[in-house]
Motif scaffolding. Structure first.
Motif, mmCIF file in Angstrom:
data_model
loop_
_atom_site.group_PDB
_atom_site.id
_atom_site.type_symbol
_atom_site.label_atom_id
_atom_site.label_comp_id
_atom_site.label_asym_id
_atom_site.label_seq_id
_atom_site.Cartn_x
_atom_site.Cartn_y
_atom_site.Cartn_z
ATOM 1 N N THR A 83 0.866 -1.172 0.000
ATOM 2 C CA THR A 83 0.000 0.000 0.000
ATOM 3 C C THR A 83 0.904 1.223 0.000
ATOM 4 O O THR A 83 1.947 1.242 0.658
ATOM 5 C CB THR A 83 -0.934 0.069 1.222
ATOM 6 N N LEU A 84 0.500 2.227 -0.769
ATOM 7 C CA LEU A 84 1.238 3.483 -0.848
ATOM 8 C C LEU A 84 0.241 4.627 -0.930
ATOM 9 O O LEU A 84 -0.888 4.453 -1.406
ATOM 10 C CB LEU A 84 2.121 3.529 -2.097
ATOM 11 N N ASN A 85 0.666 5.789 -0.484
ATOM 12 C CA ASN A 85 -0.132 6.978 -0.704
ATOM 13 C C ASN A 85 -0.120 7.308 -2.196
ATOM 14 O O ASN A 85 0.931 7.223 -2.844
ATOM 15 C CB ASN A 85 0.434 8.139 0.106
ATOM 16 N N GLY A 86 -1.277 7.658 -2.743
ATOM 17 C CA GLY A 86 -1.364 7.994 -4.159
ATOM 18 C C GLY A 86 -0.845 9.390 -4.419
ATOM 19 O O GLY A 86 -1.617 10.324 -4.644
ATOM 20 N N ALA A 87 0.477 9.537 -4.399
ATOM 21 C CA ALA A 87 1.114 10.834 -4.575
ATOM 22 C C ALA A 87 2.319 10.680 -5.507
ATOM 23 O O ALA A 87 2.411 9.718 -6.273
ATOM 24 C CB ALA A 87 1.513 11.409 -3.220
ATOM 25 N N GLY A 88 3.255 11.631 -5.417
ATOM 26 C CA GLY A 88 4.341 11.697 -6.375
ATOM 27 C C GLY A 88 5.225 10.469 -6.434
ATOM 28 O O GLY A 88 5.610 10.023 -7.522
ATOM 29 N N VAL A 89 5.583 9.903 -5.278
ATOM 30 C CA VAL A 89 6.470 8.742 -5.269
ATOM 31 C C VAL A 89 5.799 7.553 -5.946
ATOM 32 O O VAL A 89 6.433 6.827 -6.717
ATOM 33 C CB VAL A 89 6.908 8.391 -3.832
ATOM 34 N N PHE A 90 4.512 7.355 -5.665
ATOM 35 C CA PHE A 90 3.793 6.284 -6.356
ATOM 36 C C PHE A 90 3.884 6.481 -7.866
ATOM 37 O O PHE A 90 4.150 5.533 -8.614
ATOM 38 C CB PHE A 90 2.327 6.235 -5.928
ATOM 39 N N HIS A 361 0.664 17.335 -5.969
ATOM 40 C CA HIS A 361 1.283 16.058 -6.305
ATOM 41 C C HIS A 361 2.053 16.135 -7.632
ATOM 42 O O HIS A 361 2.872 15.262 -7.925
ATOM 43 C CB HIS A 361 0.222 14.952 -6.404
ATOM 44 N N HIS A 362 1.778 17.171 -8.424
ATOM 45 C CA HIS A 362 2.476 17.349 -9.694
ATOM 46 C C HIS A 362 3.670 18.296 -9.571
ATOM 47 O O HIS A 362 4.369 18.556 -10.559
ATOM 48 C CB HIS A 362 1.510 17.880 -10.754
ATOM 49 N N ILE A 363 3.898 18.820 -8.376
ATOM 50 C CA ILE A 363 5.019 19.733 -8.144
ATOM 51 C C ILE A 363 6.107 18.955 -7.418
ATOM 52 O O ILE A 363 5.878 18.437 -6.324
ATOM 53 C CB ILE A 363 4.563 20.946 -7.309
ATOM 54 N N PRO A 364 7.303 18.834 -8.008
ATOM 55 C CA PRO A 364 8.363 18.043 -7.365
ATOM 56 C C PRO A 364 8.648 18.498 -5.940
ATOM 57 O O PRO A 364 8.621 19.698 -5.641
ATOM 58 C CB PRO A 364 9.575 18.284 -8.279
ATOM 59 N N LEU A 365 8.934 17.539 -5.068
ATOM 60 C CA LEU A 365 9.228 17.868 -3.673
ATOM 61 C C LEU A 365 10.400 18.826 -3.557
ATOM 62 O O LEU A 365 10.448 19.666 -2.647
ATOM 63 C CB LEU A 365 9.523 16.586 -2.886
ATOM 64 N N ALA A 366 11.360 18.711 -4.478
ATOM 65 C CA ALA A 366 12.547 19.567 -4.420
ATOM 66 C C ALA A 366 12.219 21.045 -4.629
ATOM 67 O O ALA A 366 13.022 21.918 -4.279
ATOM 68 C CB ALA A 366 13.564 19.117 -5.462
ATOM 69 N N VAL A 367 11.049 21.360 -5.163
ATOM 70 C CA VAL A 367 10.628 22.755 -5.317
ATOM 71 C C VAL A 367 10.360 23.400 -3.957
ATOM 72 O O VAL A 367 10.437 24.614 -3.805
ATOM 73 C CB VAL A 367 9.382 22.830 -6.225
ATOM 74 N N GLN A 368 10.052 22.570 -2.962
ATOM 75 C CA GLN A 368 9.769 23.034 -1.594
ATOM 76 C C GLN A 368 8.552 23.974 -1.552
ATOM 77 O O GLN A 368 8.605 25.077 -1.004
ATOM 78 C CB GLN A 368 10.979 23.726 -0.976
ATOM 79 N N LEU A 369 7.462 23.516 -2.154
ATOM 80 C CA LEU A 369 6.235 24.301 -2.188
ATOM 81 C C LEU A 369 5.772 24.704 -0.799
ATOM 82 O O LEU A 369 5.329 25.836 -0.578
ATOM 83 C CB LEU A 369 5.137 23.508 -2.910
ATOM 84 N N GLU A 370 5.852 23.780 0.173
ATOM 85 C CA GLU A 370 5.379 24.093 1.529
ATOM 86 C C GLU A 370 6.082 25.324 2.090
ATOM 87 O O GLU A 370 5.443 26.227 2.647
ATOM 88 C CB GLU A 370 5.622 22.902 2.457
ATOM 89 N N ARG A 371 7.391 25.351 1.967
ATOM 90 C CA ARG A 371 8.171 26.478 2.501
ATOM 91 C C ARG A 371 7.796 27.779 1.797
ATOM 92 O O ARG A 371 7.619 28.824 2.443
ATOM 93 C CB ARG A 371 9.668 26.193 2.337
ATOM 94 N N LEU A 372 7.675 27.729 0.472
ATOM 95 C CA LEU A 372 7.333 28.933 -0.281
ATOM 96 C C LEU A 372 5.939 29.434 0.078
ATOM 97 O O LEU A 372 5.712 30.647 0.215
ATOM 98 C CB LEU A 372 7.425 28.648 -1.783
ATOM 99 N N LEU A 373 4.998 28.508 0.238
ATOM 100 C CA LEU A 373 3.634 28.888 0.615
ATOM 101 C C LEU A 373 3.603 29.550 1.987
ATOM 102 O O LEU A 373 2.917 30.558 2.201
ATOM 103 C CB LEU A 373 2.735 27.644 0.640
ATOM 104 N N GLN A 374 4.324 28.946 2.918
ATOM 105 C CA GLN A 374 4.354 29.486 4.285
ATOM 106 C C GLN A 374 4.864 30.923 4.269
ATOM 107 O O GLN A 374 4.284 31.808 4.910
ATOM 108 C CB GLN A 374 5.230 28.618 5.162
ATOM 109 N N ARG A 375 5.941 31.165 3.535
ATOM 110 C CA ARG A 375 6.508 32.515 3.492
ATOM 111 C C ARG A 375 5.542 33.491 2.834
ATOM 112 O O ARG A 375 5.379 34.631 3.285
ATOM 113 C CB ARG A 375 7.846 32.503 2.745
#
Length: 401
Positions: A83-90, A361-375
């Protein structure tokens, strides 16, 4: 990235070719990623083994499941069923050919097609392939306090104007409209996803990958509405995290909570003295509900025990098994009907196929969307946020080429 994925594929195919003594009882290695579902799957496994006395299923759950899975694949140790989360790694692993193709298997027919499409859109190995099966879906919803809504004569909003009017009504009555938890950067993603899935062009990511569109040109409406919603939160939103938000909402300290169905079990566990309700964040008239495959079931492309692995997958995908799991975990089975009572208000979206996958899920993790959104939600500079999002996207794509 391409080289590392190729290594994973080679490892998976090597491991899947290793057999066992045909005279011994078959033991299936079941890789399961959700810590809160271990006991639920223990029960499912026990029931499966009663029906299949010649098969033993060993559930493997470890912290940091995606990292652990990559390590196992490199070590030539592919699990039998996963079982996996249906996200980027999957999506990456599916596109690399690690997983079985279920497109010709009867078991794939039980899934609601719009839900299956959400999973397929993350990546498949070949055209028309189905490399994983949705087992449980989540819903990106606004959770609301039904008692506060009734007390202040507010109906669940069906338009953006009604949503903002509701926030102002609660504010005027001394009630916090939205409880926000920006200490944990990821908690801004549900609202971002709900807006982006409905306000940005449907083909945006295909065009962005082709260099034909930018976040700066397509996302201004998303950021402006996101900023407007976050202006209706409590003053200490920058110092409060997800767990504190769950507790505060359960204690009745806000009318609405910008989260998703995954937060409901934690909130209910805190025994709120009011009834929970849910609605889709109404960004546009033709609203789609953002939903993801919370749990996807799959198996190796060439499994060590194909017959037994498929038998376990078929058991997991029985409607009664999926419904029981969904009831326990407050999820939505990937069928055309049924779901937790607290989610009944959003079930019509599933029945009508008015669904959209998670844009992040279509934005690579390396983009660091969470950090950019927070700022962005701290400084409010929409143009700077979108320009940096474009810049980071381009850097990642250059490294992959």
């Amino acid at each position: 990235m391409a080289r590392s994925i190729a290594l994973l594929v080679a490892a998976a195919l090597f491991a899947s070719s290793c057999g066992q003594d045909p005279g011994s009882a078959v033991t299936l290695d079941f890789f399961q990623f959700k810590p809160e579902a271990v006991k639920t799957f223990d029960r499912i496994i026990e029931e499966f083994e009663r029906e299949h006395p010649g098969v033993r299923v060993v559930q493997r759950h470890v912290p940091n499941a995606e990292t652990a899975l990559r390590t196992r694949l490199v070590r030539q140790d592919v699990p039998d069923v996963l079982t996996l989360n249906g996200a980027g790694v999957f999506g990456e692993l599916a596109a690399a050919g690690v997983f079985h193709d279920f497109s010709r298997d009867r078991v794939a027919q039980v899934v609601n097609p719009p839900v299956q499409k959400i999973l397929n859109d993350l990546g498949t190995f070949g055209r028309g392939e189905v490399n994983g099966l949705p087992f449980a879906s989540n819903a990106n919803v606004v959770i609301y306090n039904k008692d506060l809504f009734a007390r202040h004569r507010v109906e669940p909003p069906r338009s953006w104007a009604e949503l903002i009017a509701a926030a102002r009504t609660f504010r005027a009555a001394g009630v916090t409209p939205f409880y926000l938890t920006l200490k944990d950067a990821w908690t801004a993603l549900p609202t971002f996803n709900a807006l982006a899935a409905n306000l940005a062009p449907a083909d945006f990511f295909a065009r962005r990958r082709a260099g034909l569109a930018t976040f700066l040109s397509a996302y201004p409406q998303v950021t402006e509405k996101l900023k407007e919603l976050y202006s209706h939160g409590q003053p200490d939103r920058l110092s409060r995290g997800y767990d504190e938000g769950n507790r505060a909402f359960a204690e009745g300290r806000a009318a609405m909570y910008l989260q998703g169905s995954w937060a409901i079990p934690a909130i209910k566990g805190l025994e709120p003295a009011f009834e929970l309700g849910t609605f889709a964040l109404p960004a546009v008239q033709d609203q789609r509900l953002v939903s993801g495959v919370d749990v996807a079931v799959t198996m190796a492309r060439e499994p060590r025990h194909p017959k037994e692995a498929m038998a376990f997958v078929e058991y997991l995908m029985r409607p009664e098994v999926m419904k029981a799991y969904a009831e326990e975990q407050v999820a939505i089975p990937p069928l055309r009907q049924a779901g937790s009572p607290v989610l009944r208000e959003v079930l019509p979206y599933f029945e009508r196929g008015r669904l959209a996958g998670f844009p992040d899920h279509h934005i690579p993790l390396a983009v660091q969307l969470e950090r950019l959104l927070q700022r962005f939600l701290i400084d409010g500079d929409s143009r700077a946020f979108l320009a940096e999002l474009d810049s980071e996207w381009d850097k990642v794509m250059e490294r992959r080429s």
